[in-house]
Design an enzyme around this catalytic site. Sequence first.
Site, PDB file in Angstrom:
ATOM      1  N   LYS A 194       0.787  -1.229   0.000  1.00 25.16           N
ATOM      2  CA  LYS A 194       0.000   0.000   0.000  1.00 25.16           C
ATOM      3  C   LYS A 194       0.823   1.285   0.000  1.00 25.16           C
ATOM      4  CE  LYS A 194      -4.427  -1.333   0.190  1.00 25.16           C
ATOM      5  NZ  LYS A 194      -5.503  -0.795  -0.657  1.00 25.16           N
TER       6      LYS A 194
ATOM      7  N   ASP B  92      -8.698  -0.936   6.579  1.00 24.71           N
ATOM      8  CA  ASP B  92      -8.714  -2.161   7.376  1.00 24.71           C
ATOM      9  C   ASP B  92      -7.355  -2.364   8.027  1.00 24.71           C
ATOM     10  OD1 ASP B  92      -7.021  -4.569   5.965  1.00 24.71           O
ATOM     11  OD2 ASP B  92      -7.677  -3.050   4.552  1.00 24.71           O
TER      12      ASP B  92
END
Length: 406
Positions: free
Chosen positions: A77, A124
Site C-alpha cells: 500500500k 482495514d
Amino acid sequence: MKLSVKGIKAVSASPKTKDYPVFLNDEATKPVRKLHSSLTGYEPTPLVVLDKLAKELGVKNIYVKDESKRFSMNAFKALGATYAMARVLCDRLGVSIDEADFNYFKSEEVKAKIADLVFVTATDGNHGRAVAWTAQMLGCKSVVYMPKGSSKFRLDAILSHGSDASITEFNYDDAVRLAYKMADENGCIFVQDTAFEGYEEIPNWITQGYTTMAYEANKQILDKNLPVPTHIFLQAGVGSMAGAVLGYFANKYEAKLPKTIIVEPDAADCIYKSAEKATGEPVNVGGDLSTIMAGLACGEPNTVTWQILRDFAHAYVSCPDYVTVEGMKALAHPMDGDEMVISGESGAVGVGLLSLISKYKELDEIKKMLEINEDSSVLFFSTEGDTDPENYIKCINETTELDFDK
C-alpha cells in the site's frame, strides 16, 4: 457464462481491445517510479518462481510478486500513499511532481510549510498504515478510522507511526464516509484509495502509485527470460490495485493482454456482482462484509477502476474464505525446491483458487472457463505478508480438507 461450485462462483467476460486507460501507461507513470526510487529503502520486491508448485498443479509456470518485502510495511500500500500524498503536497507548494522527490520534502523550508497538514483516511489496516508512515516521514499528522472487527495488531501498527487511529463501529464503506466527513469539517486532506462521484483525483494518483508493482513484475519476468504470463490473478476490494495492474498490463500488451481473473471474497464481492449484472454500472454490496480477507472487505467499487475491470478482465470469481486459506497454506508450506512466501489473508486468494481448481475435478468447469492448462504461466501478486500474525499462524496450520460430498 456463469458457474457456481461449492461456494465458488465465476462469470466470464469478453475484454475490449481499445480505449486503454492512458493514465496507467508507461509514459504516464514514469513520475511514479521516479518518486518511488527516491524513497529510502526502495528496491523492487522479489518475484518468486515456484517451479515445483507449478508442476504439482499442472501448469507451466507460477510467479508470485512478494509484497511482504515492500519497505517496512509488510504490504504494497505504501506505493499508492507515497505517490498520492506527494502529488497533494506538490499542488499545495506550487511545484511539479517532475521537479520533486522525497528529498525535496525533507528540506527544512518545505517541512515548515507542511508541518500542520493532517491526512485523514479509512482502512482495514494496510492503507492506513501506509498513510500514517508517509505522514510521519513527511513530518505531517494523520488520522485513521478503521472498520469494526479490525485487528488490534493492525491498529497498533498504525499507532506506531504517531497516527491518531481508532476502530469504529462501522463497516469499511461507512468508515470511508466518516473519514470524508471529518476531513471536510476540519480542513484536513482526505486520502482514500477508492474513487466515488466528486472524488477521483487523489484515488487516481493512488492507483498510479500501484503500477510500480506491475512495472517491476513485468521487468523481472523479461529480465529473467521467463515466459510472459498467459494469466494474471488479481484480488479486489474496491478494485484500485486490480485496476492499476490490469490497466498497466492492458496498455503494455494490448490485444495480447494475458487472461486476467479478478478474485474476491464472497461476503464482499461487489466487482463480481457488478460483472454478473452486466449493465456496465457498479453494484454496491452492504452488510457487515464479514471475511478473513480484511483488506478485500469492501462493498462499493472504485468508480474509476471499475471501468477498467469491466472492460479488460476475462473473468470474475467470488470465493469463500477457505479459498484464501488454501493459498496461504500452499505458499507457507512450499514443496522441496520452492521458496516460502509469507502471504496474508488478502494476498493468497488467487493462489488458493488455482490450487483448488487444479486439484478437484468438481471444479473442472471453472478451470476450463479460465482456460488453465499445462501451457499456462500464471502471475500472482501477494499483496501482504502476515499483517495479523496470530490469524496467519492459525490459517496456515489448518488441516481441514474440502469435501464436495457434504
